[in-house]
Write an enzyme that holds these catalytic residues in place. Structure first.
Site, PDB file in Angstrom:
ATOM      1  N   SER A 131      24.998 -70.158  -5.626  1.00 26.85           N
ATOM      2  CA  SER A 131      24.936 -71.574  -5.271  1.00 26.85           C
ATOM      3  C   SER A 131      25.789 -71.780  -4.032  1.00 26.85           C
ATOM      4  CB  SER A 131      25.486 -72.427  -6.430  1.00 26.85           C
ATOM      5  OG  SER A 131      25.719 -73.764  -6.020  1.00 26.85           O
ATOM      6  N   TYR A 144      32.556 -74.729 -12.273  1.00 28.14           N
ATOM      7  CA  TYR A 144      31.304 -74.191 -11.737  1.00 28.14           C
ATOM      8  C   TYR A 144      31.542 -73.460 -10.423  1.00 28.14           C
ATOM      9  CZ  TYR A 144      26.394 -74.113 -10.274  1.00 28.14           C
ATOM     10  OH  TYR A 144      25.132 -73.727  -9.856  1.00 28.14           O
TER      11      TYR A 144
END
Length: 247
Positions: A131, A144
């Site tokens: 990501s 995250y």
């Protein structure tokens, strides 16, 4: 013998789209995820996809899948996800643990289990779906971002350690993707909160967009390695800079 691709987290979103796309590219696809019912529907829809129950947080489950394969030419480590948007000071330890177990240790288990088969194939491709959160941190994304930074570090290390071996190591780092379930899981089922993430954003990325990028990287000639592909919607200039239009 037909080339084989393993895709984790294949029951929805980017994983499902990638399984479909690689099948269209001529691969026999092993689609792994915990939701076997959804995988069975996928396999019924696409004959060259084989459904396999897989929990990447379980060493036994990973070893069972690896042991069932005659060969593996492509591994797409896609299983993962985000939980919560609390600050680091207020973050839930269970959420951080789950994100690390799935995104990082899950990818590690799959990679360790299938590296020998990727090498044996003579032209293996290991794809890590990370990501932009693995490149730039943001408020509320501590857990995250930490997990995705760890995955990015793993990719970079693998590329150094596997140099000279017939394995390409590719990182796909998507930005804002409106994929099935991602935001909803992050907000623990709060549909209104999940929709606000994309409110007013013209054309966020779709799972198919990311699958297209993965397929392009995988199908390059054997001597071409796409080290990292960052893919964002045009409306997103950075993590904190997103163009939105009023309704």
């Amino acid at each position: 013998m037909r080339r084989t691709a393993v895709v984790t987290g294949a029951s929805s979103g980017i994983g499902e789209a990638t399984a479909r796309r690689l099948a269209a590219e001529g691969y026999e696809v092993i689609a792994g995820a915990r939701r076997r019912d959804r995988l069975d529907k996928l396999a019924a829809d696409v004959p060259s996809i084989r459904a396999v129950a897989l929990d990447v947080t379980s060493q036994e489950s990973v070893e069972a899948l690896a042991g069932s394969l005659e060969r593996c030419d492509v591994l797409v480590n896609n299983a993962g996800g985000a939980l919560g948007l609390e600050s680091v000071a207020e973050g839930r330890l269970d959420d951080w643990q789950r994100m690390y177990d799935t995104n990082v240790l899950g990818s590690l288990r799959m990679t360790q289990a299938l590296i020998p088969k990727l090498v044996e194939s003579g032209d293996g491709v290991l794809v890590m779906v990370t990501s932009t959160a693995g490149l730039v941190s943001y408020e509320g994304g501590g857990g995250y971002c930490a997990a995705k930074h760890a995955q990015t570090s793993m990719v970079e290390t693998l590329r150094l350690e596997l140099v000279g071996q017939p394995v390409r190591v590719v990182e796909i780092a998507p930005g804002m993707v409106k994929s099935e379930g991602f935001a909803l899981n992050r907000f623990r089922g709060d549909e209104a909160a999940a929709e606000r993430v994309y409110a007013g954003v013209p054309d966020p990325l779709t799972s198919d967009d990311v699958a297209d990028a993965i397929a392009w990287c995988v199908t390059r000639p054997a001597h071409v390695n796409i080290d990292r592909m960052v893919i964002r919607p045009r409306a997103q200039a950075a993590q904190h800079k997103v163009h939105r239009v009023s309704g």
